[in-house]
Motif scaffolding. Structure first.
Motif, mmCIF file in Angstrom:
data_model
loop_
_atom_site.group_PDB
_atom_site.id
_atom_site.type_symbol
_atom_site.label_atom_id
_atom_site.label_comp_id
_atom_site.label_asym_id
_atom_site.label_seq_id
_atom_site.Cartn_x
_atom_site.Cartn_y
_atom_site.Cartn_z
ATOM 1 N N VAL A 46 0.839 -1.188 0.000
ATOM 2 C CA VAL A 46 0.000 0.000 0.000
ATOM 3 C C VAL A 46 0.879 1.244 0.000
ATOM 4 N N LEU A 47 0.299 2.332 -0.460
ATOM 5 C CA LEU A 47 0.956 3.634 -0.429
ATOM 6 C C LEU A 47 -0.113 4.635 -0.007
ATOM 7 N N ARG A 48 0.249 5.486 0.946
ATOM 8 C CA ARG A 48 -0.669 6.512 1.435
ATOM 9 C C ARG A 48 -0.007 7.865 1.260
ATOM 10 N N THR A 49 -0.811 8.822 0.791
ATOM 11 C CA THR A 49 -0.352 10.196 0.697
ATOM 12 C C THR A 49 -1.554 11.108 0.892
ATOM 13 N N GLN A 50 -1.300 12.337 1.208
ATOM 14 C CA GLN A 50 -2.418 13.280 1.280
ATOM 15 C C GLN A 50 -3.012 13.441 -0.117
ATOM 16 N N THR A 51 -4.320 13.495 -0.168
ATOM 17 C CA THR A 51 -5.013 13.695 -1.440
ATOM 18 C C THR A 51 -4.492 14.951 -2.139
ATOM 19 N N ALA A 52 -4.133 15.967 -1.374
ATOM 20 C CA ALA A 52 -3.641 17.225 -1.938
ATOM 21 C C ALA A 52 -2.257 17.103 -2.579
ATOM 22 N N ASN A 53 -1.538 16.022 -2.319
ATOM 23 C CA ASN A 53 -0.187 15.852 -2.848
ATOM 24 C C ASN A 53 -0.267 15.246 -4.255
ATOM 25 N N ASP A 54 -0.535 16.106 -5.228
ATOM 26 C CA ASP A 54 -0.712 15.658 -6.612
ATOM 27 C C ASP A 54 0.521 14.944 -7.159
ATOM 28 N N ARG A 55 1.713 15.430 -6.834
ATOM 29 C CA ARG A 55 2.949 14.798 -7.332
ATOM 30 C C ARG A 55 3.048 13.348 -6.868
ATOM 31 N N ALA A 56 2.803 13.116 -5.582
ATOM 32 C CA ALA A 56 2.908 11.762 -5.038
ATOM 33 C C ALA A 56 1.846 10.842 -5.638
ATOM 34 N N ARG A 57 0.659 11.376 -5.855
ATOM 35 C CA ARG A 57 -0.401 10.549 -6.462
ATOM 36 C C ARG A 57 -0.042 10.191 -7.906
ATOM 37 N N ARG A 58 0.565 11.112 -8.632
ATOM 38 C CA ARG A 58 0.994 10.809 -10.010
ATOM 39 C C ARG A 58 2.070 9.733 -10.023
ATOM 40 N N VAL A 59 3.017 9.812 -9.082
ATOM 41 C CA VAL A 59 4.051 8.780 -8.989
ATOM 42 C C VAL A 59 3.395 7.431 -8.673
ATOM 43 N N ALA A 60 2.463 7.416 -7.731
ATOM 44 C CA ALA A 60 1.778 6.176 -7.361
ATOM 45 C C ALA A 60 1.076 5.560 -8.570
ATOM 46 N N GLU A 61 0.388 6.374 -9.321
ATOM 47 C CA GLU A 61 -0.322 5.868 -10.497
ATOM 48 C C GLU A 61 0.654 5.368 -11.560
ATOM 49 N N LYS A 62 1.775 6.067 -11.733
ATOM 50 C CA LYS A 62 2.800 5.638 -12.694
ATOM 51 C C LYS A 62 3.374 4.280 -12.295
ATOM 52 N N LEU A 63 3.491 4.036 -10.998
ATOM 53 C CA LEU A 63 4.015 2.758 -10.497
ATOM 54 C C LEU A 63 2.997 1.625 -10.577
ATOM 55 N N GLY A 64 1.736 1.965 -10.840
ATOM 56 C CA GLY A 64 0.710 0.937 -10.928
ATOM 57 C C GLY A 64 -0.143 0.785 -9.686
ATOM 58 N N PHE A 65 -0.058 1.747 -8.767
ATOM 59 C CA PHE A 65 -0.942 1.718 -7.593
ATOM 60 C C PHE A 65 -2.348 2.118 -8.043
ATOM 61 N N THR A 66 -3.336 1.458 -7.473
ATOM 62 C CA THR A 66 -4.737 1.739 -7.762
ATOM 63 C C THR A 66 -5.394 2.271 -6.499
ATOM 64 N N GLU A 67 -6.107 3.380 -6.629
ATOM 65 C CA GLU A 67 -6.791 3.944 -5.462
ATOM 66 C C GLU A 67 -7.838 2.960 -4.952
ATOM 67 N N VAL A 68 -7.814 2.746 -3.626
ATOM 68 C CA VAL A 68 -8.808 1.865 -3.008
ATOM 69 C C VAL A 68 -9.635 2.567 -1.951
ATOM 70 N N GLN A 69 -9.114 3.676 -1.434
ATOM 71 C CA GLN A 69 -9.844 4.316 -0.345
ATOM 72 C C GLN A 69 -9.311 5.725 -0.107
ATOM 73 N N ARG A 70 -10.202 6.578 0.428
ATOM 74 C CA ARG A 70 -9.814 7.888 0.960
ATOM 75 C C ARG A 70 -10.371 7.964 2.371
ATOM 76 N N TYR A 71 -9.616 8.586 3.249
ATOM 77 C CA TYR A 71 -10.040 8.700 4.646
ATOM 78 C C TYR A 71 -9.328 9.879 5.285
ATOM 79 N N GLU A 72 -9.806 10.297 6.440
ATOM 80 C CA GLU A 72 -9.201 11.405 7.180
ATOM 81 C C GLU A 72 -8.172 10.873 8.169
ATOM 82 N N GLU A 73 -7.006 11.480 8.186
ATOM 83 C CA GLU A 73 -5.967 11.181 9.175
ATOM 84 C C GLU A 73 -5.017 12.364 9.201
ATOM 85 N N TYR A 74 -4.493 12.677 10.362
ATOM 86 C CA TYR A 74 -3.573 13.802 10.534
ATOM 87 C C TYR A 74 -4.193 15.121 10.068
ATOM 88 N N GLY A 75 -5.500 15.266 10.189
ATOM 89 C CA GLY A 75 -6.172 16.503 9.826
ATOM 90 C C GLY A 75 -6.274 16.762 8.337
#
Length: 190
Positions: A141-170
């Protein structure tokens, strides 16, 4: 929770086209301090830490544990990639019953001067390839803040598939999953 548990560590250095993933050494300490003191790096991980605090807290050889790779470019540390066991009590899981077990989680940080060069994707793909060799069939698994567009793009490039969104650390968190069967990260070179 830290480390992967009973895997042979450290592995031989992993070489990619431009990088070397290796175990931490004493010469990396200054780069570790720079990494965690950086306001840019701290944006999505709770903020930068003070250099004074880091000088006191960072050991002579930082990051020595299974699943912790220093990312080396031309003999200098530019970042780190981690594969750790995620605490089962944390929100967000990808397997039924996972709240009772620890899932593997990929993390990474790079010095700002290394951003935008493709190093994160290259290093993480190599680490995932190593992981698939030592723990075949286990999802990551990989977790990042939804607002971190760069990290989400890297995750998608690596083949990670979104499975969930949730609140943590505000903040809203994005949780993705990677599995060897569903993804094909670049394999490390020899």
């Amino acid at each position: 929770m830290t480390g992967l548990g009973p895997v042979a560590w450290p592995p031989a250095p992993i070489r990619t086209e431009r990088l070397v993933l290796r175990e931490s050494e004493a010469r990396d300490r200054a780069a570790f301090i720079e990494l965690f003191a950086s306001p840019e790096v701290g944006t999505y991980i709770g903020g930068a830490r003070s250099r004074e605090e880091l000088e006191r807290a960072v050991p002579e050889v930082p990051g020595r544990r299974s699943g912790f790779f220093v990312i080396d470019l031309d003999g200098a540390m530019i970042g780190m990639v981690t594969l750790d066991r995620r605490d089962a009590e944390r929100p967000g899981h990808v397997r039924p019953g996972a709240e009772k077990t620890d899932e593997a989680e990929l993390g990474y940080l790079f010095l700002p001067e290394a951003w935008g060069q493709g190093y994160a994707a290259e290093a993480c793909a190599a680490a995932l390839g190593w992981f698939a060799d030592v723990l075949p069939g286990e999802p990551v698994v990989l977790r990042t803040q939804t607002a971190n567009d760069r990290a989400r793009r890297v995750a998608e490039k690596l083949g990670f598939t979104e499975v969930q969104r949730y609140e943590e650390y505000g903040a809203e968190q994005w949780l993705g999953v990677w599995s060897e069967a569903g993804s094909a990260p670049a394999r490390r070179g020899g």
